[in-house]
Each structure stands twice: as C-alpha cells, then as structure tokens.
Write a protein that holds these residues in place. Structure first.
Motif, PDB file in Angstrom:
ATOM      1  N   UNK A 148       5.165   4.153  10.171  1.00 22.19           N
ATOM      2  CA  UNK A 148       5.859   3.620   9.008  1.00 22.19           C
ATOM      3  C   UNK A 148       7.368   3.669   9.172  1.00 22.19           C
ATOM      4  N   UNK A 149       8.082   3.182   8.180  1.00 22.77           N
ATOM      5  CA  UNK A 149       9.541   3.162   8.196  1.00 22.77           C
ATOM      6  C   UNK A 149      10.053   3.346   6.775  1.00 22.77           C
ATOM      7  N   UNK A 150      11.274   3.868   6.659  1.00 21.60           N
ATOM      8  CA  UNK A 150      11.840   4.144   5.356  1.00 21.60           C
ATOM      9  C   UNK A 150      12.426   2.878   4.738  1.00 21.60           C
ATOM     10  N   UNK A 151      12.084   2.667   3.483  1.00 20.01           N
ATOM     11  CA  UNK A 151      12.722   1.617   2.691  1.00 20.01           C
ATOM     12  C   UNK A 151      12.475   1.945   1.234  1.00 20.01           C
TER      13      UNK A 151
ATOM     14  N   UNK B 234       0.822  -1.202   0.000  1.00 25.87           N
ATOM     15  CA  UNK B 234       0.000   0.000   0.000  1.00 25.87           C
ATOM     16  C   UNK B 234       0.865   1.265   0.000  1.00 25.87           C
ATOM     17  N   UNK B 235       2.001   1.221   0.705  1.00 21.08           N
ATOM     18  CA  UNK B 235       2.928   2.353   0.675  1.00 21.08           C
ATOM     19  C   UNK B 235       3.440   2.598  -0.734  1.00 21.08           C
ATOM     20  N   UNK B 236       3.776   1.512  -1.439  1.00 22.26           N
ATOM     21  CA  UNK B 236       4.286   1.647  -2.795  1.00 22.26           C
ATOM     22  C   UNK B 236       3.210   2.200  -3.728  1.00 22.26           C
ATOM     23  N   UNK B 237       1.970   1.785  -3.514  1.00 20.26           N
ATOM     24  CA  UNK B 237       0.890   2.332  -4.330  1.00 20.26           C
ATOM     25  C   UNK B 237       0.730   3.832  -4.088  1.00 20.26           C
ATOM     26  N   UNK B 238       0.880   4.247  -2.853  1.00 13.02           N
ATOM     27  CA  UNK B 238       0.824   5.670  -2.549  1.00 13.02           C
ATOM     28  C   UNK B 238       1.960   6.407  -3.254  1.00 13.02           C
ATOM     29  N   UNK B 239       3.168   5.840  -3.195  1.00  8.08           N
ATOM     30  CA  UNK B 239       4.318   6.442  -3.883  1.00  8.08           C
ATOM     31  C   UNK B 239       4.042   6.612  -5.364  1.00  8.08           C
TER      32      UNK B 239
ATOM     33  N   UNK C  50       7.124   8.059   5.338  1.00  8.94           N
ATOM     34  CA  UNK C  50       6.958   8.153   6.774  1.00  8.94           C
ATOM     35  C   UNK C  50       5.869   9.188   7.040  1.00  8.94           C
ATOM     36  N   UNK C  51       5.052   8.949   8.027  1.00  7.18           N
ATOM     37  CA  UNK C  51       3.954   9.857   8.330  1.00  7.18           C
ATOM     38  C   UNK C  51       4.046  10.307   9.783  1.00  7.18           C
TER      39      UNK C  51
END
Length: 389
Positions: free
Chosen positions: A159-162, A73-78, A146-147
C-alpha cells in the motif's frame, strides 16, 4: 411514520452482524449480490498475498490494475476502525462530584483525586456548568493505511499513504444518547445511541447493532465532554506516571470485565480483552493522551488468528466554551496487528486521523429524545426476543 408512533413499536434487535470495532472487512463481490462474512475478505487477502511471489503492492496484487477499488477498500478499513469506535466500558452513573476516597485501594483513591482535578481544570466542577445537550461539528483528515507483512526475516510493505478530507456532526444528550454523521472521501458513516442500543450504518454493510453493554462513543470522551470522560474513569485505577512529549502525566486505566467482553462475541470471533488508558497532565490537569487496545481471536479450520487493534490519540488545543474547556484538535494513530498460533507470518497495518473542532454549542433548543431514535430496520416487531423500550 411519526416519531411518536415509532416509539410505540416493540423494540427487537435483529440478528445482525455486530458493530465491529476492529478490522471490518465486509464487502460485496463485484456483482454486488453476495455479502461476505466479517473476516472472510482479510483471509482471502492474505491468501492472495502469499500466492503472488515478490508482490509489494496491495492494489496490484489483490485488485490487478483497479487501483481505485483498492483505495476504496482502504477507506472502508479506515472508517471501520477510526470512524466510530466505542469505549471499552459503559459510563458510570456514579455522581462524579461525590467520589469516595475512604476504604478503597490506594490506586482507586488516587484515580478519584486525579479525576476531581480534571473536572476542576476543565471547569466542570462548577455547578452552573451543567449542559443538558451538545452540538459539535468539525473536520477530519484520514490517511490511508500501510501494511507491513513479516515472514521470518522477510518484511514487505504494502500500500501507499494518501489522505482523504471529511467532516462530521455530533449531537449528544444525557443520559447516553448521541448521534454521529461522518463523511469522508464520498463515504458516509452514521452511528448513534438512544441510551439503550448502539447502532451504525455504512453504505457497504447497512445497519448494524452493537453487541454487549451500551458503551459511549470514543469521540465524545476524547476531550469533547469532560463530564462523560470523568464518569468513564470513575472506577479507574492509577498505574503511576509517564511522560508524554513535554508533559509528566498520571496514567489511569479502565478495562472491560470478562462477562462484558463475552457478550460482544459473535460466531468464530471472540473478544479477549479491551482496555483504555487515560494520560492526565500533572501540570494542567487535562487529558492530553488516550490509548485503548482490544484483542480478538478468530477461529478457522486452518488456524487461530489474533487481531490486536490499538488506537492512540493526542488531544490538545483546549478552548473555553461557556466556561468549559473543550479539546479542539487531535491526532489519532491506529495499528492493527495480526498474528496466528501456528504461522510465523504476521502483519501490522497503520492508519491515521487528524481532526479539528469548528463549533461547539451547549443546550441546543428543541433537541429531544426523538432526535436519537434508531433506524427502523434495527427493530423487528415479529422477532420473539423483545426488550423493553
């Protein structure tokens, strides 16, 4: 169906969700049978966050132990924010070699002079540098978000950075035609324009047509095509000077007018403004930084929520390609700021992208208008609202 036969179809925009340039939180449920509206997922995300006391981990609070789903989901947001954003206004058809300086405001004439210097610096003012089309390929690295969620004096980081590596291929042809294929972390985004309709396809949302005026892809104007950049800023105003890193820059501004942003409204989501700033080095004349910001208001029964998306890109490593200086490297930082009218809670999500251009080719043989025909599902011959091809 042949490309010639497809061109004879009646072109009709389907009633699809618009190309969202801000947070694009559409997703399917676990059974994959129901698709949520554009803003429902993020609303639910915040409801869950407030209901989990002391939670400081996005994936654990929303998805339980399914961290891979959270990353997806994070990647989709990106990809929704940084994959293929558009500039705020259409590219002007004004001849960029004949910009006027008389009987116009000083801010506009100063901007015109800066654009002429930019064209000269990139080599585009020379008559022999008139490419009809362009091919570009490169690599990207997208860094997950990150939020920070703030409620008065309390601030939580979720979240965390990757990062995820990827690549892209971009084709462009005048006037206003382009096609982008971007693959990152096992996800692929396709987008394009035939000069009339801008569209995007993602695996989780399908194909979508953009609402409002036909606008250029941001990747094209951030150093890849100096002539398109110059045309975009043809009606800019000069705001003055500002220092970016070690460079003193002139700052030019263009903004979407009120009628244009109204055309981009969809349902409860209303675009308030969309502004673009270009920073041109006083020493080299080149574009070295670009920042755009757009504000969207979303009405709901409980509250009115505002989303402000800011995308800032550092542009550099200009190299000569057939007599034209093309930017071959850059870094983008995007933030999505959420705040409401009646609540003190707000959030700020940060994401990053780094890119490098590997290959640029002008005047590719055989590239034609047929290469930019939108997908067939953009058009519906039975729809009554038709437009001319």
């Amino acid at each position: 169906m042949s490309s010639r036969a497809r061109r004879k179809q009646i072109w009709c925009v389907q009633p699809l969700t618009p190309l969202m340039e801000g947070p694009d939180f559409n997703m399917q449920n676990q059974e994959g049978s129901k698709k949520e509206s554009s803003w429902e997922f993020i609303r639910e995300w915040f409801r869950v966050q407030k209901s989990v006391p002391g939670s400081n981990n996005f994936s654990m609070s929303v998805y339980g132990n399914n961290i891979s789903l959270a990353k997806r989901q994070d990647l989709r947001l990106l990809l929704g924010v940084l994959g293929c954003p558009l500039a705020p206004i259409p590219i002007s058809n004004h001849p960029i070699s004949h910009l006027h300086f008389k009987n116009i405001p000083i801010e506009t004439s100063a901007a015109n002079y800066i654009i002429q210097q930019y064209l000269a610096a990139t080599g585009c003012s020379k008559k022999h540098n008139s490419a009809k089309n362009m091919y570009t390929s490169g690599v990207v690295k997208m860094i997950r978000c990150e939020t920070e969620v703030s409620s008065g004096k309390s601030v939580r980081t979720l979240g965390s950075r990757s990062g995820e590596n990827g690549c892209f291929v971009l084709w462009q042809m005048s006037p206003g035609m382009w096609s982008l294929e971007l693959a990152v972390g096992g996800n692929k985004v396709l987008a394009g324009s035939d000069g009339k309709i801008v569209w995007r396809h993602t695996p989780w949302l399908g194909t979508h047509a953009a609402k409002g005026p036909q606008r250029p892809l941001r990747r094209i104007i951030q150093g890849l095509d100096p002539k398109s950049t110059a045309r975009l800023f043809a009606k800019a105003e000069c705001l003055g000077e500002k220092r970016i890193g070690e460079d003193d820059c002139f700052v030019l501004k263009v903004a979407a007018d009120r009628d244009a942003v109204i055309e981009r409204n969809e349902g409860s989501a209303e675009v308030i403004r969309h502004v673009l700033y270009g920073y041109f080095s006083q020493k080299s004349g080149l574009l070295i930084y670009m920042e755009d910001s757009h504000l969207t208001r979303v009405q709901s029964p409980d509250d009115t929520v505002y989303w402000e998306t800011t995308i800032g890109s550092t542009i550099g490593d200009y190299l000569d390609v057939d007599g034209v200086l093309i930017a071959h490297q850059g870094r983008t930082i995007a933030t999505v700021f959420r705040f409401g009218e009646t609540t003190i809670q707000h959030s700020r999500t940060r994401m990053e992208e780094e890119w490098r251009i590997h290959d640029v080719v002008f005047n590719v043989p055989g590239l034609s208008m047929d290469s930019f025909i939108p997908p067939a599902d953009i058009f519906d011959a039975e729809n009554a609202n038709t437009i001319s091809p």
